[in-house]
Design an enzyme around this catalytic site. Structure first.
Site, PDB file in Angstrom:
ATOM      1  N   ASP A   1       0.855  -1.169   0.000  1.00  0.00           N
ATOM      2  CA  ASP A   1       0.000   0.000   0.000  1.00  0.00           C
ATOM      3  C   ASP A   1       0.905   1.237   0.000  1.00  0.00           C
ATOM      4  O   ASP A   1       2.114   1.151   0.222  1.00  0.00           O
ATOM      5  CB  ASP A   1      -0.957  -0.022   1.209  1.00  0.00           C
ATOM      6  CG  ASP A   1      -2.173   0.863   0.978  1.00  0.00           C
ATOM      7  OD1 ASP A   1      -3.187   0.656   1.644  1.00  0.00           O
ATOM      8  OD2 ASP A   1      -2.108   1.754   0.096  1.00  0.00           O
TER       9      ASP A   1
HETATM   10  C1  GLC Z   1      -4.431   4.239  -0.183  1.00  0.00           C
HETATM   11  C2  GLC Z   1      -5.293   3.084   0.257  1.00  0.00           C
HETATM   12  C3  GLC Z   1      -5.379   1.976  -0.751  1.00  0.00           C
HETATM   13  C4  GLC Z   1      -5.285   2.545  -2.159  1.00  0.00           C
HETATM   14  C5  GLC Z   1      -3.886   3.121  -2.313  1.00  0.00           C
HETATM   15  C6  GLC Z   1      -3.706   3.799  -3.673  1.00  0.00           C
HETATM   16  O1  GLC Z   1      -3.697   4.719   0.911  1.00  0.00           O
HETATM   17  O2  GLC Z   1      -4.988   2.500   1.521  1.00  0.00           O
HETATM   18  O3  GLC Z   1      -6.605   1.272  -0.537  1.00  0.00           O
HETATM   19  O4  GLC Z   1      -5.505   1.539  -3.123  1.00  0.00           O
HETATM   20  O5  GLC Z   1      -3.557   4.051  -1.272  1.00  0.00           O
HETATM   21  O6  GLC Z   1      -4.530   4.913  -3.762  1.00  0.00           O
END
Ligand code: GLC
Length: 738
Positions: free
Chosen positions: A283
């Protein structure tokens, strides 16, 4: 440069095949090996680096990096938050200028729609209808693909019991069985190739147990037993791996002291037990945050730990791009491990056809023709209708079959396009949603419709009360829209108080005093608490955030054109102090008994039961259940019954099958959902219903591993998890190992 031209000339011939389905994995491996043999260490590392585009920030953005230059040097393998086929084409053209011209993957948070916005996933879970949920995913995949997106960061599969956590809106609710059915439906909806060969990769997130955050506070510590990990949080992720999902995304949280982004236990399960062979993306910034967790000494060690545990791509940490080459040169990461990771990325780019035609997804004309089509909007309206829960309907004031002339519409949420879309619509924030007020005016042009905001969503301001109450007094029907604005649920939107703001409840209850013809529509991204409304409102529809067709769908239900069929996917607490409150709890040695005011597990200052339990929802019809039977067949339990619609309206009833294993080496919940089906019946008609439960669904992770189905049970049919219509004892034997 001759070398570059020569190499770029070779690459296309490696991939003359047309269909991604025409070749088995062996050929992908052979072709990927051919490219690997041409790649430098820098180019390999580049494939594992993901950075954000500038069209949206869905996390803390790093210091500005010259992404155009990095693309041309092959230092970026994938990007996110790049809007539309024009921009993805432009950035793709930069990547193709690199020495090997390896195309870039574009990912996006398509959580509940790309441009046509569907109800938030928690609302879709309320439909208890995998077919409907699959259709929403299908439209979302198509709109993403024609907009240059190859990879959707969905489904979010975090089963959650704590509505204080703002991200429950993106998830499948509180039950692992429902969540697993949703996972299958969404992944198939996303990943099934389209006739013209476009297809998108799905992404199971967040791996794992992110929703177990203490206090429901986002990113907080998760301390969980193996039983809870396996029986509550992991089931939908296991199903995702079994469905052949292309990717997983790591979770921000730690699990029992180790960040999920480098947790050996869960990645050992994923790669070895579940035989996952796709991509795991961290993430946003999660690798560098392992230092903040206090797990990694520095970002270099975090890089080594995350990579060697199984994280393929680094999203927005810049750890892989800064340290991976050095770690390989020092032998702390083997080149074989690096090659395996790079191959996975290359293989998915081949499967998507990007080596055949890197611009295959970037056709502005097609994008313009397909986005927001009438068919997509009709699907969105149908999914929205099926996500609305009828919570209260005293004196059956709903449906409003004959819409009266004088109508009062109270509440700013009744006319807010942006709020109808809810959170996580990152590339569609110029909302085009149909509001309730717009839908009402379109459908009843001759009616006298008065709209009064009445309350403020951002200040304790009662100056609009008088006008609103007067309008309600004069009207034949009053529709009151209350709840959360779009940014009150979602990532980093945890709340210590999930009560509907008292100012809103105060206005509504004052309106109920001047008119019995008031329907309350509650919107938002989570279960909320609204005890005064529950007790005093003549009728309540829970409308979540329903997306592009919100207003039309709400009216379809208010008027009875659609008989509400949705049910509660996540228990609604009666008081904050009850949280977490959920249906699949254990019995304990002293279960809470209201009458036992001495030695039972009850609160002394409130009751322990939720306001609306899992599986609860009303209909405009009544349904009669008869002839309940259970039958054991080879490898499965068959539950059958007869269902009759004895009401005045056609409608669907959610048949719910629960089990309870009565004793064993691990205590089991008092109810476990093991079967459900929405059964549509015309008024006055009957149908026999059969639901099969494979013995494997009865397995449970106990003290010493997975149990088989052997044992003594009770089988229940419920209108919800607490309103049980039938129950029967059941003993399963001779099914060892099943
Ligand atoms: C965010 C979220 C995740 C998302 C990623 C890209 O922090 O936790 O669910 O897909 O970043 O935006």
């Amino acid at each position: 440069m001759k070398t570059k031209k020569a190499i770029c000339a070779i690459l296309p011939f490696l991939f003359l095949s047309a269909s991604i389905l025409a070749q088995d994995d062996t050929q992908w491996n052979t072709k990927a090996d051919s490219i690997l043999s041409l790649m430098t260490l820098d180019e390999k590392v580049g494939q594992l680096n993901m950075l954000t585009g500038n069209w949206e920030a869905t996390g803390p953005v790093l210091t500005d990096i010259n992404k155009a230059e990095s693309l041309k040097q092959g230092r970026i393998g994938s990007m996110l938050n790049v809007k539309g086929s024009k921009n993805t084409r432009e950035l793709q053209s930069l990547a193709l200028q690199s020495r090997l011209g390896i195309p870039v993957l574009f990912g996006q948070d398509v959580i509940h729609g790309y441009k046509t916005i569907f109800p938030i996933p928690l609302a879709q879970a309320a439909s208890f209808d995998p077919e409907v949920i699959g259709r929403a995913a299908r439209v979302s995949a198509r709109e993403s693909a024609v907009s240059g997106i190859h990879w959707v960061f969905s489904p979010m599969l975090d089963v959650s019991r704590d509505p204080r956590w703002g991200r429950v809106m993106e998830g499948p609710g509180e039950d692992p069985f429902l969540a697993s059915a949703i996972a299958k439906a969404m992944i198939e909806g996303y990943q099934t190739p389209f006739d013209d060969g476009l297809s998108v990769m799905a992404c199971a997130k967040h791996f794992a147990a992110y929703s177990g955050a203490i206090g429901g506070r986002d990113y907080n510590t998760v301390d969980v037993s193996l039983q809870t990990l396996h029986n509550l949080y992991l089931p939908p992720f296991k199903v995702a791996a079994e469905c052949g999902i292309a990717s997983f995304m790591s979770a921000f949280n730690e699990i029992n002291g180790i960040p999920a982004t480098a947790h050996p236990y869960i990645y050992n399960l994923l790669y070895k037990d579940w035989n996952f062979d796709g991509i795991v993306v961290s993430d946003w910034g999660a690798i560098r945050e392992m230092v903040v967790h206090g797990y990694s000494k520095d970002r270099k060690q975090a890089t080594e730990q995350a990579f060697n545990t199984g994280i393929t791509i680094d999203m927005e940490s810049n750890c892989y791009s800064n340290y991976l080459k050095e770690l390989v040169e020092e032998g702390r990461v083997t080149e074989a491990t690096l090659d395996r990771a790079v191959k996975q990325v290359l293989i998915w780019k081949m499967k998507l056809g990007l080596f055949d035609d890197p611009y295959k997804y970037c056709d502005e004309k097609r994008e313009g023709e397909e986005i927001l089509s009438a068919a997509s909007r009709e699907t969105a309206r149908d999914v929205a209708r099926k996500s609305i829960i009828l919570l209260e309907n005293k004196n059956a004031i709903l449906p409003i079959v004959n819409m009266p002339r004088d109508i009062a519409v109270i509440g700013s949420l009744a006319n807010s396009k942006r709020d109808m879309d809810g959170n996580w619509v990152s590339l569609s924030n110029e909302s085009i949603a149909v509001t309730l007020l717009e839908a009402l005016k379109q459908r009843y042009p001759a009616s006298n419709i008065t709209f009064i905001a009445g309350y403020s969503t951002s200040a304790d301001d009662r100056s609009g009360f008088g006008e609103a109450i007067e309008a309600a007094r004069k009207a034949d029907l009053t529709l009151i829209a209350l709840g959360e604005t779009w940014n009150m649920s979602g990532e980093a939107r945890s709340k210590g108080d999930i009560n509907i703001p008292s100012i809103q409840q105060e206005l509504a209850t004052e309106i109920y005093e001047v008119t019995p013809h008031a329907v309350t529509l509650i919107m938002g991204g989570r279960p909320t608490i609204f005890n005064e409304l529950s007790e005093k409102s003549p009728a309540i529809l829970y409308c979540w955030w329903l997306g592009t067709e919100a207003g039309n769908a709400i009216l379809d239900v208010v008027t009875g054109e659609y008989n509400p069929s949705a049910r509660v996917p996540m228990s609604f607490p009666k008081h904050l102090g009850q949280i977490p409150v959920y249906y699949n709890h254990k019995n304990t040695g002293r279960p809470p008994v209201e009458s036992d005011r001495n030695y039972s597990g009850r609160y002394i200052d409130m009751d322990h039961k939720p306001r609306y339990p899992f599986g609860f929802g009303l209909s405009y019809s009544e349904f009669e259940y008869t002839n309940f039977q259970t039958e054991v067949k080879p490898g499965r339990l068959v539950v059958s019954l007869n269902l009759t619609n004895t009401g005045l309206y056609d409608g669907a009833e959610l048949v719910q099958v629960y089990v309870r294993k009565l004793w064993g080496p691990s205590t089991r919940p008092v109810k476990e959902l093991k079967g459900f089906r929405q059964v549509f019946l015309k008024k006055g008609t009957s149908q026999s219903v059969q639901i099969e439960i494979p013995f494997s669904d009865l397995s449970y992770y106990e003290a010493d591993g997975w149990s088989d189905a052997e044992g003594d049970y009770k089988v229940f049919i419920g209108r919800n998890a607490t309103d049980i219509i039938f129950e029967a004892p059941l003993t399963l034997s001779g099914c060892k190992g099943l």
